[in-house]
Write a protein that holds these residues in place. Structure first.
Motif, PDB file in Angstrom:
ATOM      1  N   ILE A  97       1.952 -48.293 -18.595  1.00 41.87           N
ATOM      2  CA  ILE A  97       1.108 -47.199 -18.091  1.00 41.87           C
ATOM      3  C   ILE A  97       1.574 -46.791 -16.697  1.00 41.87           C
ATOM      4  CG2 ILE A  97      -1.223 -46.590 -17.333  1.00 41.87           C
ATOM      5  CD1 ILE A  97      -2.337 -48.222 -19.602  1.00 41.87           C
ATOM      6  N   LYS A  98       1.866 -47.768 -15.867  1.00 45.38           N
ATOM      7  CA  LYS A  98       2.354 -47.489 -14.508  1.00 45.38           C
ATOM      8  C   LYS A  98       3.695 -46.749 -14.556  1.00 45.38           C
ATOM      9  CE  LYS A  98       3.865 -49.838 -10.278  1.00 45.38           C
ATOM     10  NZ  LYS A  98       4.062 -51.163  -9.632  1.00 45.38           N
ATOM     11  N   SER A  99       4.615 -47.220 -15.397  1.00 54.11           N
ATOM     12  CA  SER A  99       5.928 -46.587 -15.507  1.00 54.11           C
ATOM     13  C   SER A  99       5.806 -45.153 -16.019  1.00 54.11           C
ATOM     14  CB  SER A  99       6.829 -47.402 -16.446  1.00 54.11           C
ATOM     15  OG  SER A  99       7.064 -48.697 -15.935  1.00 54.11           O
ATOM     16  N   SER A 100       4.931 -44.953 -17.006  1.00 54.18           N
ATOM     17  CA  SER A 100       4.742 -43.609 -17.574  1.00 54.18           C
ATOM     18  C   SER A 100       4.137 -42.666 -16.534  1.00 54.18           C
ATOM     19  CB  SER A 100       3.844 -43.683 -18.807  1.00 54.18           C
ATOM     20  OG  SER A 100       4.407 -44.522 -19.795  1.00 54.18           O
ATOM     21  N   PHE A 101       3.212 -43.176 -15.742  1.00 56.54           N
ATOM     22  CA  PHE A 101       2.574 -42.353 -14.713  1.00 56.54           C
ATOM     23  C   PHE A 101       3.589 -41.939 -13.637  1.00 56.54           C
ATOM     24  CE2 PHE A 101      -0.025 -41.929 -10.778  1.00 56.54           C
ATOM     25  CZ  PHE A 101      -0.770 -40.823 -11.173  1.00 56.54           C
ATOM     26  N   LEU A 139       4.650 -38.100 -12.630  1.00 54.75           N
ATOM     27  CA  LEU A 139       4.592 -37.573 -11.268  1.00 54.75           C
ATOM     28  C   LEU A 139       5.940 -37.030 -10.806  1.00 54.75           C
ATOM     29  CD1 LEU A 139       2.347 -40.101  -9.287  1.00 54.75           C
ATOM     30  CD2 LEU A 139       1.774 -37.792 -10.048  1.00 54.75           C
ATOM     31  N   VAL A 140       7.014 -37.774 -11.107  1.00 54.39           N
ATOM     32  CA  VAL A 140       8.351 -37.334 -10.686  1.00 54.39           C
ATOM     33  C   VAL A 140       8.722 -36.012 -11.352  1.00 54.39           C
ATOM     34  CG1 VAL A 140      10.816 -37.890 -10.789  1.00 54.39           C
ATOM     35  CG2 VAL A 140       9.183 -39.655 -10.141  1.00 54.39           C
ATOM     36  N   PHE A 183       9.124 -32.288  -9.573  1.00 52.59           N
ATOM     37  CA  PHE A 183      10.420 -31.606  -9.658  1.00 52.59           C
ATOM     38  C   PHE A 183      10.261 -30.194 -10.219  1.00 52.59           C
ATOM     39  CE2 PHE A 183      14.262 -30.555 -12.108  1.00 52.59           C
ATOM     40  CZ  PHE A 183      15.220 -30.621 -11.097  1.00 52.59           C
ATOM     41  N   LEU A 184       9.485 -30.059 -11.294  1.00 56.25           N
ATOM     42  CA  LEU A 184       9.307 -28.753 -11.928  1.00 56.25           C
ATOM     43  C   LEU A 184       8.587 -27.773 -11.010  1.00 56.25           C
ATOM     44  CD1 LEU A 184       8.309 -29.869 -15.552  1.00 56.25           C
ATOM     45  CD2 LEU A 184      10.481 -28.877 -14.827  1.00 56.25           C
ATOM     46  N   LEU A 185       7.591 -28.258 -10.277  1.00 59.33           N
ATOM     47  CA  LEU A 185       6.837 -27.380  -9.390  1.00 59.33           C
ATOM     48  C   LEU A 185       7.650 -26.956  -8.169  1.00 59.33           C
ATOM     49  CD1 LEU A 185       3.330 -29.108  -9.504  1.00 59.33           C
ATOM     50  CD2 LEU A 185       3.928 -26.866 -10.451  1.00 59.33           C
ATOM     51  N   LEU A 186       8.477 -27.864  -7.670  1.00 57.40           N
ATOM     52  CA  LEU A 186       9.240 -27.568  -6.456  1.00 57.40           C
ATOM     53  C   LEU A 186      10.466 -26.705  -6.721  1.00 57.40           C
ATOM     54  CD1 LEU A 186       9.149 -30.974  -4.520  1.00 57.40           C
ATOM     55  CD2 LEU A 186       7.866 -28.889  -4.021  1.00 57.40           C
ATOM     56  N   PRO A 201       7.164 -36.340 -21.882  1.00 56.97           N
ATOM     57  CA  PRO A 201       8.072 -37.475 -21.642  1.00 56.97           C
ATOM     58  C   PRO A 201       7.335 -38.761 -21.300  1.00 56.97           C
ATOM     59  CG  PRO A 201       8.870 -35.522 -20.509  1.00 56.97           C
ATOM     60  CD  PRO A 201       7.502 -35.195 -21.013  1.00 56.97           C
ATOM     61  N   ALA A 202       6.250 -38.648 -20.508  1.00 54.45           N
ATOM     62  CA  ALA A 202       5.487 -39.846 -20.139  1.00 54.45           C
ATOM     63  C   ALA A 202       4.860 -40.482 -21.377  1.00 54.45           C
ATOM     64  CB  ALA A 202       4.407 -39.485 -19.122  1.00 54.45           C
TER      65      ALA A 202
END
Length: 301
Positions: free
Chosen positions: A26-30, A34-35, A39-42, A68-69
């Protein structure tokens, strides 16, 4: 000039990464979510054409990050299920790269299947867009994978985790081995007591209230099962400092280790006499490295 790639590290067994273990998925998927959404927004990559958007770009970014998550979680959760079902499961860098490649292809396929939901384009179901989604996913995915790996390595190194750079097998001169080799081991049941040539011992594996002794004599490997716990056995060889509890279920003879491979996630120990690999748990990495150096200086002084 001849071009040469050393592929040996790709085939060496390593400890299964904690980032893929069920309790950390769950932590890895989160983190992946976020990454990707950041990236997509920036950067608004891959030539997004605003008139084709069926919804606000923020929601499109959410779907492209969430898929992907979710796939990462589902893929490795399934892999962990089969991993736990197998008694022996080996993990190598080749396997990791193969699984990541397969995961990226699945993510690219999911992005293609979402096109009709997100974009008003008559060619949404064309082979062109399918190949483009797979290509974009592989390019971005490989970049993100190595970025996350480097970030993970950095934070692990800040915690003081060690990285194996070089390992020289220990050796002991005969005159310094002043402890008797034939050792009497007592168990809870008197008739199960036994003698053991401690210098023949490569490693010990715990199995509940039993232990499995793996020994080497004249390059012949033998295995014996004895009715005694690993902790009880360890307490009776405390005078032999070259034995180290490297894992919850393993005790190894440091003088018999031929090779160490691994990184901050864990080490794998190899022996000349047998193909069996012994893990050093992540919690024991620093202790193993310190103990090895201390033992080496003691017997080479």
């Amino acid at each position: 000039m001849r071009f040469y790639i050393n592929a040996a590290p790709l085939k060496e067994e390593i400890e299964y990464p904690t980032r893929y273990q069920s309790q950390n998925l769950i932590k890895s998927s989160f983190i992946v979510f976020l990454v990707i959404i950041t990236f997509l927004l920036l950067f608004k990559p891959f030539g997004v054409y605003d008139p084709e958007l069926k919804m606000h770009y923020l929601f499109i970014c959410f779907f492209h990050a969430f898929a992907p998550a979710l796939l990462l979680f589902t893929y490795f959760r399934t892999l962990n299920y089969f991993r736990e079902a197998k008694s022996e499961f080996k993990w190598t860098l080749t396997q990791e790269y193969s699984h990541i490649g397969m995961l990226l292809i699945l993510i690219g396929t999911s992005s293609f299947l979402m096109r009709d939901l997100l974009y008003t384009n008559p060619d949404n179901w064309s082979w062109n867009y399918f190949i483009e989604e797979i290509r974009n996913c592989l390019v971005a995915g490989i970049f993100f994978y190595f970025f996350i790996r480097l970030a993970s390595f950095y934070f692990q190194s800040k915690k003081g985790s060690a990285l194996v750079l070089q390992f020289t097998p220990l050796s002991v001169e005969p005159e310094k081995a002043d402890l008797k080799s034939n050792l009497f081991i007592s168990t809870q049941v008197k008739q199960d007591d036994f003698y053991l040539d401690i210098e023949e011992l490569l490693f010990v594996k715990a199995d509940g209230n039993y232990i499995e002794l793996t020994k080497s004599k004249n390059n012949q490997i033998t295995t014996e099962v004895k009715r005694i716990s690993l902790s009880q056995f360890e307490s009776q060889i405390i005078d032999y400092p070259h034995f180290f509890r490297c894992h919850r279920t393993y005790l190894v003879n440091m003088f018999k280790i031929e090779k160490v491979a691994g990184n901050s996630q864990g080490y794998i120990l190899s022996f000349n006499e047998t193909a069996t690999k012994i893990p050093v748990s992540r919690k024991q990495i620093n202790s193993f490295t310190t103990y090895y150096q201390k033992l080496g200086s003691k017997y080479t002084a």
